[in-house]
Enzyme design. Structure first.
Site, short mmCIF file in Angstrom:
data_model
loop_
_atom_site.label_atom_id
_atom_site.label_comp_id
_atom_site.label_asym_id
_atom_site.label_seq_id
_atom_site.Cartn_x
_atom_site.Cartn_y
_atom_site.Cartn_z
N ILE A 130 0.83 -1.08 -0.24
CA ILE A 130 -0.10 0.36 0.00
C ILE A 130 0.68 1.40 0.16
CG2 ILE A 130 -1.94 -1.26 1.04
CD1 ILE A 130 -0.85 0.06 3.51
N GLY A 131 2.14 0.99 -0.30
CA GLY A 131 3.20 2.02 -0.14
C GLY A 131 4.13 3.25 0.77
N GLY A 132 4.00 2.22 1.94
CA GLY A 132 4.25 2.22 2.80
C GLY A 132 6.01 3.14 2.52
N GLU B 245 4.18 -5.17 -7.49
CA GLU B 245 3.64 -5.79 -6.79
C GLU B 245 2.61 -6.90 -6.79
OE1 GLU B 245 3.11 -6.03 -3.02
OE2 GLU B 245 1.05 -7.06 -3.66
N ILE C 298 7.44 -10.32 -9.51
CA ILE C 298 8.76 -9.90 -9.47
C ILE C 298 9.86 -10.57 -9.76
CG2 ILE C 298 10.73 -9.29 -8.15
CD1 ILE C 298 8.64 -7.20 -6.09
N GLN C 299 9.40 -12.18 -9.44
CA GLN C 299 10.82 -13.78 -10.02
C GLN C 299 10.54 -13.26 -11.73
OE1 GLN C 299 9.30 -17.03 -7.76
NE2 GLN C 299 10.36 -18.20 -8.76
N SER D 147 10.83 -4.06 0.18
CA SER D 147 10.37 -4.80 1.85
C SER D 147 9.28 -6.36 0.83
CB SER D 147 9.18 -4.46 1.85
OG SER D 147 8.76 -3.26 1.61
N CYS E 4 7.99 -11.56 4.27
CA CYS E 4 8.24 -12.03 5.61
C CYS E 4 8.51 -13.54 6.32
CB CYS E 4 7.80 -10.86 6.80
SG CYS E 4 8.14 -9.42 6.67
N SER F 286 2.39 -4.09 6.27
CA SER F 286 3.48 -2.82 5.57
C SER F 286 4.28 -2.26 6.39
CB SER F 286 2.09 -1.38 5.49
OG SER F 286 2.71 -0.41 5.03
#
Ligand code: SAM
Length: 376
Positions: free
Chosen positions: A24-26, A45, A67-68, A86, A89, A358
């Site tokens: 969301i653009g953090g 994204e 992105i891969q 980012s 996680c 985020s």
């Protein structure tokens, strides 16, 4: 975006930035808050809903792909000066299985790293955010090995919003990297893992920092934070749900039209009360909001007592009318600007999930300011 004469590169052109895993653009909000002269030339994204929110706020829809699948030629094509990443996680979280490089969610990040030696125009600056635990992972070892090989110097941090005056415990790992001949303002911290914000400030030139805070220092740190009350949509909690709902309904956020939906059902309080983290408007700390907040109560974030008992340690939780923090309040605690909004079609659960994924702008903005600063 604000200009910073001393920012990286020093020229008149804004730094060209790629934002990977933009959510969301953090990161983009942090860049704006940092006041560096930079322009996000593309964001990447895979999540449709996240991209709806990003587009709603920035007027640009991120590249919606895996992105891969990006190639070295694709990346060279952007001629970017800085990469902000980012990645997911879950491969490194304590609650997860910690499959690390074996987790499919780590593949895209590993893939991007492995492209670095093949780029004709590699970035000069790199910033990575992840959970605590990442710093001991195989993926981290790979990151550092590739950055060393491609001529970057690194400084790593573990920092929490509590260290920036925000009553929020969300320690996170950050890697800042600069490709030689660029260097950090405070070079004595090269190749170190730092747990204090001191080195981010130019005047901080001591080679000694106390990573392990004493009890007394921890207490002082907490006391220096603003109270939770400053982050609430409703400043004077009461037991009058209808009156509070009316206040919330005045906003333009249609999900917030009923405060009733934020109250924790008594059956959950009875079952999980002992595992809940309950905070009060005058509290100077709350726990990390995860993407499962509102779906589960245990370990996903703090709950707010809307009725203040006379003796907190003796009062029953059932009498304290616990409620969830609203998405706007979680956004406030993440230091998102007031003009950040969700489009109407994003459901309550999706809002919490996106916010939980985020980051804290209060922490990332000074780190970016430090990364982009260009020592003479
Ligand atoms: C930790 S979140 C980052 C959130 C972001 N910093 C923000 O402020 O909202 C990771 C994001 O990466 C996205 N993602 C995960 N794997 C991806 C991939 N292979 N390609 C593109 N995006 C991916 C997820 O959808 C998620 O939004």
């Amino acid at each position: 975006m604000a200009d910073a004469a001393e920012s990286h590169g020093g020229g008149n052109e804004p730094q060209r930035v790629l934002e990977f895993y933009s959510g969301i653009g953090g990161m983009r909000y942090s860049l704006i808050r940092a006041g560096v002269k930079a322009q996000v030339v593309e964001a990447f994204e895979i999540n449709d809903r996240a991209n709806d929110v990003y587009e709603h706020n920035f007027g640009h829809r991120p590249y919606q792909g895996n992105i891969q699948c990006l190639t070295a030629a694709d990346l060279d094509g952007y001629g970017a000066d800085a990469w902000l990443l980012s990645p997911p996680c879950q491969p490194y979280t304590r609650q997860g299985l910690q499959k690390d490089t074996g987790d499919a969610r780590a593949f895209s990040f590993l893939q991007i790293l492995e492209l670095m030696p093949f780029l004709l125009k590699p970035p000069s600056l790199l910033f990575v955010e992840n959970v605590v635990g990442f710093e001991t992972s195989d993926t981290h070892a790979k990151l550092i090995e590739i950055l060393d090989r491609t001529n970057f110097v690194t400084q790593e941090f573990i920092l929490s919003p509590l260290q920036f005056g925000i009553p929020y415990s969300r320690p996170r790992y950050f890697c800042l990297a600069k490709r030689k001949p660029y260097s950090f303002v405070n070079e004595i911290w090269n190749r170190q893992l730092i747990q204090s914000p001191g080195p981010l400030y130019e005047h901080f030139d001591t080679a000694f920092i106390e990573d392990d805070l004493s009890q007394e220092d921890r207490h002082k740190l907490l006391q220096s934070c603003q109270p939770i009350e400053s982050f609430l949509e409703l400043k004077n909690p009461s037991n009058n749900i209808e009156a509070e709902s009316a206040t919330l309904g005045k906003g333009d956020d249609n999900v917030c039209d009923s405060l009733q939906q934020y109250y924790v059902p008594l059956s959950l309080v009875e079952r999980w009360g002992s595992a809940m983290d309950v905070v009060y408007p005058d509290s100077k700390r709350c726990c990390c909001f995860t993407k499962s907040y509102y779906r589960y109560v245990k370990g996903t974030g703090s709950l707010l007592a809307t009725v203040q008992p006379e003796k907190r340690d003796k009062a029953s939780l059932k009498e304290q009318c616990l409620r969830y923090f609203t998405p706007r309040e979680v956004a406030n605690i993440h230091s998102f600007p007031e003009d950040f909004k969700f489009p109407d079609h994003i459901s309550l659960k999706q809002r919490y999930a996106l916010l939980g994924n985020s980051l804290s702008i209060a922490v990332v903005a000074p780190l970016l300011q430090y990364l982009f600063a260009n020592p003479q």
